[in-house]
Design an enzyme around this catalytic site. Structure first.
Site, short mmCIF file in Angstrom:
data_model
loop_
_atom_site.label_atom_id
_atom_site.label_comp_id
_atom_site.label_asym_id
_atom_site.label_seq_id
_atom_site.Cartn_x
_atom_site.Cartn_y
_atom_site.Cartn_z
N CYS B 158 25.00 -3.69 62.37
CA CYS B 158 24.30 -3.72 61.09
C CYS B 158 23.13 -2.76 61.05
O CYS B 158 23.00 -1.94 60.16
CB CYS B 158 23.82 -5.13 60.78
SG CYS B 158 22.66 -5.22 59.41
N CYS B 163 25.33 -1.46 58.04
CA CYS B 163 24.62 -1.73 56.78
C CYS B 163 23.41 -0.82 56.55
O CYS B 163 23.29 -0.18 55.51
CB CYS B 163 24.12 -3.16 56.74
SG CYS B 163 25.25 -4.38 57.39
N LYS B 166 23.97 3.14 56.71
CA LYS B 166 24.87 3.38 55.58
C LYS B 166 24.10 3.33 54.26
O LYS B 166 24.20 4.23 53.43
CB LYS B 166 25.98 2.33 55.62
CG LYS B 166 26.90 2.28 54.44
CD LYS B 166 26.54 1.27 53.40
CE LYS B 166 26.50 -0.18 53.78
NZ LYS B 166 27.71 -0.89 53.88
N TYR B 293 36.43 -0.61 52.31
CA TYR B 293 35.08 -0.37 51.81
C TYR B 293 34.36 0.72 52.59
O TYR B 293 33.60 1.49 52.01
CB TYR B 293 34.28 -1.68 51.78
CG TYR B 293 33.72 -2.14 53.09
CD1 TYR B 293 32.39 -1.83 53.44
CD2 TYR B 293 34.46 -2.90 53.99
CE1 TYR B 293 31.86 -2.24 54.64
CE2 TYR B 293 33.93 -3.33 55.19
CZ TYR B 293 32.64 -2.99 55.51
OH TYR B 293 32.10 -3.40 56.70
N GLU B 297 32.67 3.92 50.82
CA GLU B 297 31.23 4.14 50.94
C GLU B 297 30.93 5.53 51.47
O GLU B 297 30.06 6.23 50.95
CB GLU B 297 30.61 3.06 51.83
CG GLU B 297 30.61 1.69 51.15
CD GLU B 297 30.06 0.55 51.98
OE1 GLU B 297 29.74 -0.50 51.41
OE2 GLU B 297 29.93 0.71 53.22
N HIS B 552 16.83 -9.09 28.24
CA HIS B 552 17.22 -7.93 27.45
C HIS B 552 16.22 -6.81 27.61
O HIS B 552 15.03 -7.05 27.58
CB HIS B 552 17.29 -8.35 25.97
CG HIS B 552 17.90 -7.31 25.10
ND1 HIS B 552 19.23 -6.97 25.18
CD2 HIS B 552 17.36 -6.54 24.14
CE1 HIS B 552 19.48 -6.03 24.29
NE2 HIS B 552 18.37 -5.74 23.66
N GLU B 557 22.65 -9.32 31.80
CA GLU B 557 22.73 -10.29 30.70
C GLU B 557 24.16 -10.43 30.17
O GLU B 557 24.49 -11.45 29.56
CB GLU B 557 21.78 -9.93 29.56
CG GLU B 557 22.13 -8.67 28.80
CD GLU B 557 21.13 -8.35 27.66
OE1 GLU B 557 20.72 -9.26 26.94
OE2 GLU B 557 20.78 -7.15 27.51
#
Lengths: 496, 587
Positions: B158, B163, B166, B293, B297, B552, B557
């Protein structure tokens, strides 16, 4: 009880009586609340008319536009300018990531202004089409109430139309106000600030609310020297104090000059610009002075006195929980009622109105745990109670979990700006009473948290959620240790 | 075998519950232990450095009654004295713990827990175990950005090869998109921004060095003994680290996984994700093999840093296992940013030509002129040469360690968490497994990690965030589902003029109204989905979503303003799926 009967009565009433009226519903004001209420009422089968003033970016007694404040003079153009302004920080941050960007970068305000206007004109068109597609009849002109079931629309050419309606909905919104200090006519409001012909070099902003803070960030990002004056110790009264402190620090570290506990006493026109005199006797020169000192409801020219619709001392239309005024056939939603002045709240009120009156389902808008955001750079967002509110309202102890950290992006960019997150939890029930955050993407992050808070999720449910790594948001589900416990007895008073 | 496992587990749970009573008497001790937990986690992320904020605290005079106070932050003295008292206590606890267990002689072991591998799962389990009073050692290979049989580093995949680097590279590469966007907002560059590879690598590596240091400190502050070297299991209670033997009551294997490259001709020219994160210079033209993935990536990273990128995938679509609509959508959005996909192409060989450039031969033909060929073709657990076979730790055919719901292997004193078990290979899952294990072993709370509704993200450009079931999974499990969807051009794109879009999707159980799955592809998806993951995990309904007021203007939303189902899927009597399509209500 009487109210309930009235509503039920309408629902079950046969159609013959409705033939007396030109419309089932006539709406004055086609902003967020008015458009939503009209469309939904029409969907329920009501015959709906709506009137709105002619379109222009800057509002006045006789200028407005379909879409209302949000689309033309609020949320949308504001967010566009925030996007535009944010690029300065991004470009700065890019350098340590290996990007060679020339020292001289131009920002063309006129280009952005033009594109912003294009976009709001486009949205204005979309809103008109929405109304048209829903079968709502749109009139351009100024609406006035003539009787409990009668409105008059003064069109552009001065001709007057008169219509009867079973129900009238007032959704005329609000407008920025200016304090009456000498030289106030030299100042501008947020309307003009969104549409300035020239970008100022030096701007003075008066106000500590979200509009003031947002414009401070916008202009600062566009390279304007900004001086922000507000009366309290910290900006953004009503938000969590710790968040307010972080916002203040971030504004300052991005180069905005903060003047807490200060007010403006006079503006004088000089050759060099506007001379601004503060209540501390300080003087400075600005090209633009923005007053972001509050908004007041647009009720003056509606002729409310004629039918006796009650307004409060600020001019806001008084309504009950169903958005009904003291006149049974007249209703009001949105900023004109000054309940919670946010677009999504006006939408909710408009929806509930349509359901109540034409959908056969009496429905009260629920103003509890409404999330909101301040689009400062970086932004602030919150839902539920602040720490201070939670302590004030608590019966038992309140647990506060905070996380202040350097966002991963800053580890390389070198930007000195911490993100802060906070959960306020009821110690007895474990319920999360409030969540707030100041940092990049805060409004986007809080939206999902808001669903959980609104539904009474517990801290244990937050903890049982696995994080998304690496994100900032994962901090909200990985706050293991309580930062402080505030016992029921101690209620710190602050007056920041 | 199974029976033996079950019964030993029973007696072990029994011994834990016996100890619980004993523990209650010492409650105050655990309080001080907890303080250190917090303090050490604070050194990683939480630093209230601002003098202004400190003064604010004073001004607010926020009462801080418990020892878990934020004042600790400003008082290093308190901290050190506390951790000192902790050291004293865990020693006495270790002795006490041992004496509790009649089966084992007291003070027999060097450590209560010996962890092999100081990645996310190992560090978490070790720290928590130490904080619960256990004496803990962890061993880890020496630091290097690129992993091998002999190199690793505290922090693990990681932090060093996954992670973190990356995401840093994603940040770096995303700027090119922002420069483009900014033009639409009135920004102009005299000279086109250019990227300097070496600056990025230097700054990235400095950050990794800093993080590995932080992780070492975290272990140290928790009182965990860190041993550098290669750990190997000798017997159920003994570990060999480069010739030195250590005994432990429990052994935790958390050695993670490593990229796997299939043996094809020329595979020696291929780089994996470890190498791709630490290249000496920018690739001019890269072929990335793989549709998962990691492939996507890196495609985004290199594309953003102005490399010409070609992605070769064996199947028709990228990201197997993800929601079908998300798969289509993300591939289209990625293509629009200039990445070229080559679908249904399997690699057969890599050929190096005389000019040094590489060619990739696939079942469909040969693509030429690559400066780099990267394989993102899966990862394998690091279970070789760990001594697992000798002690009888069972493994799957992929080499993953088989564990029960409490992360226990087939040998009762040996446990495993994280990628080496190949359950759900995500850092936060390893953390959950590590945390649960520490609780199980040293806090008398047998805890199973909970794999329901684990959110995850793909940091492609645009990124994906998701939690819960895909539409296809939901239909299989529940039959009748309602799909709510929004596919829109975000406000930013209307101004920038770029073809960026956002796809958001809710999968709702028609019978219970529960939100079964939530998917998003578009800017900020991972950040947006985290909060919704709390709601989905808590089993909230579509009505709960609808009752929430939007913020908003945000993209988020949209998830609370989806009023009309895009389609309703109903199982017909014959068991066939019927889909009723409805138009959405519009803006």
């Amino acid at each position: 009880m009487a109210r309930k009967m009235l509503i039920d009565g309408e629902v079950s009433q046969p159609n013959e009586e409705e033939a007396h009226y030109d419309f089932d519903l006539f709406v004055i004001g086609a902003g967020s609340g008015g458009v939503r209420a009209s469309r939904f009422s029409a969907t329920y089968g009501a015959k709906v008319g709506i009137c709105e003033l002619p379109f222009h970016p800057i509002s006045s007694e006789v200028i407005g536009g379909v879409g209302g404040t949000c689309v033309i003079r609020g949320c949308v153009p504001k967010k566009i300018l925030v996007y535009g302004a944010s690029f300065r920080g991004e470009i700065e941050d890019a350098r340590n990531y290996g990007w060679e960007v020339s020292e001289k970068i131009d920002f063309n305000w006129k280009k952005l202004l033009h594109k912003k206007t294009e976009e709001i004109v486009r949205l204005n068109g979309i809103y008109k089409r929405l109304l048209n597609n829903a079968g709502v009849k749109l009139y351009e002109g100024e609406g006035k109430i003539v009787g409990p079931n009668e409105v008059e629309v003064t069109q552009l050419d001065g001709t007057k139309l008169s219509y009867t309606a079973k129900h009238i909905l007032i959704s005329t919104g609000s407008r920025a106000t200016r304090p009456a200090i000498p030289g106030q006519e030299l100042s501008i409001t947020s309307d003009e600030a969104l549409s300035l012909e020239e970008l100022p070099k030096r701007a003075v902003i008066l106000g500590g609310g979200y509009i003031a803070v947002e414009f401070a960030s916008i202009w600062n990002g566009m390279g304007v020297t900004v001086d922000l004056f507000f009366r309290k110790e910290l900006p953004l009264r009503g938000f969590d104090d710790e968040m307010r402190a972080v916002v203040a620090r971030n504004l300052e570290s991005r180069g905005i000059n903060l003047h807490p506990r200060a007010n403006l006493s006079e503006l004088i026109k000089t050759e060099d610009g506007i001379k601004v005199i503060t209540d501390h006797g300080e003087e400075l020169i600005a090209d633009v002075v923005l007053f972001a000192t509050g908004r007041s409801p647009n009720t003056k020219r509606l002729n409310l006195e004629a039918v006796g619709v009650e307004v409060d001392q600020t001019g806001a239309v008084k309504v009950d929980e169903y958005s009904r005024t003291n006149i049974p056939s007249i209703w009001a939603v949105g900023d004109v009622t000054n309940r919670m002045n946010l677009t999504p709240v006006a939408l909710m009120e408009g929806t509930c109105f349509a359901k109540t009156v034409f959908g056969g389902q009496p429905c009260k808008p629920d103003h509890k745990d409404v999330a909101c955001a301040v689009f400062s750079i970086p932004p602030l967002s919150a839902v539920g109670l602040s720490e201070e509110q939670a302590i004030e309202e608590a019966h038992g102890d309140v647990l506060v979990f905070t996380s202040t950290f350097n966002p991963m992006k800053n580890t390389i960019s070198g930007r000195q700006e911490k993100t802060i997150m906070k959960l306020v939890v009821d110690a007895d029930t474990d319920k999360v009473l409030g969540a707030s955050m100041c940092g990049p993407d805060a409004p986007e992050i809080i939206q999902g948290i808001a669903v959980a808070v609104k539904c009474g999720a517990t801290k244990a449910q937050f903890d049982s959620t696995v994080g998304i790594h690496p994100s900032a948001a994962e901090e909200f589900v990985t706050m293991r240790s309580v930062t402080r416990r505030v016992s029921a007895g101690s209620k710190p008073k602050t007056n920041l | 075998m199974l029976y033996a496992l079950g019964s030993s587990q029973f007696s072990w749970v029994l011994s834990l519950s016996l100890r619980k009573k004993e523990r209650k008497k010492h409650k105050h001790k655990y309080k001080s232990v907890m303080v250190v937990v917090m303090a050490s986690s604070l050194t990683v992320t939480n630093t209230l450095s601002s003098p202004k904020l400190k003064t604010l605290y004073k001004k607010l005079s926020i009462p801080i009654p418990t020892p878990l106070s934020s004042r600790l932050l400003y008082n290093p003295k308190t901290l050190s004295s506390l951790s000192l008292s902790l050291n004293l206590k865990h020693r006495s606890f270790a002795a006490r713990a041992d004496s509790q267990n009649g089966a084992e002689p007291p003070s027999h072991y060097d450590f209560d827990l010996f962890t092999i591998g100081a990645g996310s799962g190992g560090v978490r389990a070790s720290r928590f175990a130490a904080n619960f009073g256990a004496s803990v050692a962890v061993c880890e290979l020496p630091f290097s950005p690129i992993s091998s049989e002999t190199t690793g580093g505290v922090g693990g995949t990681c932090v060093l090869r996954g992670c973190v680097p990356k995401k840093l590279m994603v940040y770096a590469s995303h700027y090119s998109h922002e420069f483009e966007e900014s033009r639409g907002f009135g920004w102009k560059y005299d000279v086109e921004p250019k990227h300097d590879w070496s600056t990025l690598m230097a700054n990235k590596n400095a950050e990794l060095q800093r993080l590995t240091g932080i992780y070492k400190n975290v272990l140290k502050n928790a009182g965990v003994t860190l041993i550098e070297g290669r750990g190997k299991i000798v017997d159920p209670h003994t570990i060999d680290v480069d010739g030195k033997l250590y005994s432990a009551r429990h052994i935790l294997i958390s050695v993670g996984g490593r990229p796997f490259i299939p043996e094809i001709p020329g595979s020696e020219y291929v780089i994996d994700s470890d190498a791709a994160l630490d290249l000496p210079s920018k690739p001019e033209k890269i072929a990335i093999v793989g549709g998962g993935y990691i492939a996507l990536e890196f495609a985004g990273i290199f594309n953003g840093l102005t490399t010409e990128v070609h992605v070769f995938i064996r199947q028709k679509k990228v990201l197997r296992g993800f929601d079908e609509e998300i798969r289509d959508f993300v591939a289209e959005q990625i293509s629009l940013r200039g990445i070229e996909f080559h679908t249904e192409e399997s690699p057969q060989a890599i050929i190096k030509s005389s000019d040094g450039s590489l060619s990739l031969k696939t079942n469909k033909g040969t693509a030429e002129g690559f400066s780099h060929v990267m394989f993102a073709t899966g990862r394998r657990p690091n279970t070789k040469n760990l001594g697992l076979e000798t002690v009888g730790v069972k493994m799957t055919k992929n080499g993953a360690i088989e564990v029960d719901e409490y992360s226990r292997t087939s040998v009762p004193s040996i446990w495993a968490v994280g990628d080496v078990t190949d359950r759900v290979n995500l850092t936060p899952v390893a953390l959950m497994e590590g945390g649960a294990l520490a609780k199980t072993l040293f806090q008398n709370e047998p805890t199973k990690p909970d794999y329901r509704a684990i959110p995850s993200a793909v940091f492609s450009q645009p990124p994906i965030g998701q939690v819960g079931l895909t539409e296809e999974q939901a239909i299989r499990e529940y039959g009748d589902v309602d799909i709510f969807m929004a596919n829109f051009r975000p406000l930013k794109a209307t101004l920038s003029g770029l073809p960026d879009r956002v796809l958001m999707k809710l999968v709702v159980c028609a019978k219970t109204n529960k939100v079964l799955g939530l998917h998003m592809c578009g800017e900020d998806s991972p950040e947006i989905v985290q909060g919704f993951a709390v709601a989905v995990k808590a089993g909230l309904t579509k009505a709960d979503f609808d009752a929430t007021v939007g913020i908003h203007p945000t993209a988020g939303e949209e998830f609370v303003t989806m009023r009309t189902p895009t389609r309703k899927i109903r199982q017909t009597a014959e068991g066939k799926t019927d889909s009723e399509v409805k138009a959405t209500a519009g803006v």
